[in-house]
Design an enzyme around this catalytic site. Structure first.
Site, short mmCIF file in Angstrom:
data_model
loop_
_atom_site.label_atom_id
_atom_site.label_comp_id
_atom_site.label_asym_id
_atom_site.label_seq_id
_atom_site.Cartn_x
_atom_site.Cartn_y
_atom_site.Cartn_z
N ARG A 241 11.67 -8.32 5.16
CA ARG A 241 12.17 -7.01 5.60
C ARG A 241 13.19 -7.15 6.71
O ARG A 241 14.03 -6.29 6.92
CB ARG A 241 11.03 -6.13 6.16
CG ARG A 241 9.92 -5.85 5.21
CD ARG A 241 9.00 -4.79 5.75
NE ARG A 241 8.41 -5.15 7.04
CZ ARG A 241 7.30 -4.60 7.54
NH1 ARG A 241 6.67 -3.67 6.86
NH2 ARG A 241 6.83 -4.97 8.71
N LYS B 91 0.82 -1.21 0.00
CA LYS B 91 0.00 0.00 0.00
C LYS B 91 0.86 1.27 0.00
O LYS B 91 0.57 2.21 -0.74
CB LYS B 91 -0.87 -0.04 1.27
CG LYS B 91 -2.02 0.90 1.33
CD LYS B 91 -3.01 0.42 2.40
CE LYS B 91 -2.37 0.23 3.76
NZ LYS B 91 -2.44 1.43 4.59
N ARG C 140 -0.07 -9.29 14.07
CA ARG C 140 -0.34 -8.01 13.42
C ARG C 140 -1.38 -8.20 12.30
O ARG C 140 -2.28 -7.40 12.14
CB ARG C 140 0.97 -7.47 12.84
CG ARG C 140 1.00 -5.95 12.77
CD ARG C 140 2.26 -5.47 12.06
NE ARG C 140 3.46 -5.58 12.85
CZ ARG C 140 4.63 -6.06 12.40
NH1 ARG C 140 4.77 -6.48 11.17
NH2 ARG C 140 5.67 -6.13 13.18
#
Ligand code: AMP
Length: 189
Positions: free
Chosen positions: A129, A15, A142
């Site tokens: 990441r 996003k 999450r």
């Protein structure tokens, strides 16, 4: 003519990258409540102090505070040709507050872009990441927490005929081609 859009999607769905590409091509202000809170914290403003304890705990900042900063931002002149809302609304109360803010000025949302991907794609991307808080358990939590919050918001906008699902598991540029097609069709309406 305006382009009032909102981005929805789980962490890892791309996003943020798509938001940056939209900003670059359409020159619309990017209104990210998370960014606004982080900036306020860095500047140690009253707002930053208020938001800090909630953010540190990963909880939502109270709606009155959040709705207030969004209303202030949307009152600024640069949002009149359009805007990209990101990270807001996070619940139905905020979604309703947003409708009120916009309708008061005869404005409304033109589209909600809902970026989707299989859970495994999101988990893999976040693992890649390598951030300290990107352990499998934390990532799963999450996604669970955010998924529960995002679904009712997606439904709310689907019922209004504003929801556009975009498969975010594909290559960035392929995803953006879809985004561009949608935004261009809105612009030409
Ligand atoms: P984000 O960068 O969107 O993940 O937001 C980081 C943190 O900012 C969240 O965990 C919340 O504490 C706070 N926050 C951001 N947007 C909102 C919102 N719309 N409502 C309440 N809290 C928010």
């Amino acid at each position: 003519m305006s382009l009032n859009i909102m981005l929805l999607g789980l962490p890892g769905v791309g996003k943020g990258t798509q938001a940056a590409k939209i900003v670059e091509m359409y020159n619309l202000p990017h209104i990210s409540t998370g960014d606004m809170f982080r900036a306020a914290m860095a500047n140690e403003t009253d707002l930053g102090m208020q938001a800090k304890s909630y953010m540190d705990a990963g909880n939502l900042v109270p709606d009155e505070v959040t709705n207030g900063i969004v209303a202030e931002r949307l009152a600024e002149e640069d949002t009149k040709p359009g805007f990209i809302l990101d990270g807001f609304p996070r619940n139905l109360e905020q979604a309703k507050a947003l409708e009120d803010m916009l309708s008061k000025e005869g404005r409304s949302l033109d589209a909600v872009l809902y970026f989707t991907a299989d859970m495994q794609v999101l988990v893999d991307r976040m693992m890649a990441r390598g951030r300290a808080d990107d352990t499998p358990e934390v990532i799963q939590n999450r996604l669970d927490v955010n998924g529960k919050l995002t679904e009712p918001i997606a439904e709310f906008y689907d019922e209004k005929g504003l929801l556009n699902k975009i498969d975010g598991s594909r290559e960035l540029d392929v995803v953006f081609a879809d985004v561009k097609k949608l935004l261009d069709s809105l612009k030409n309406d």
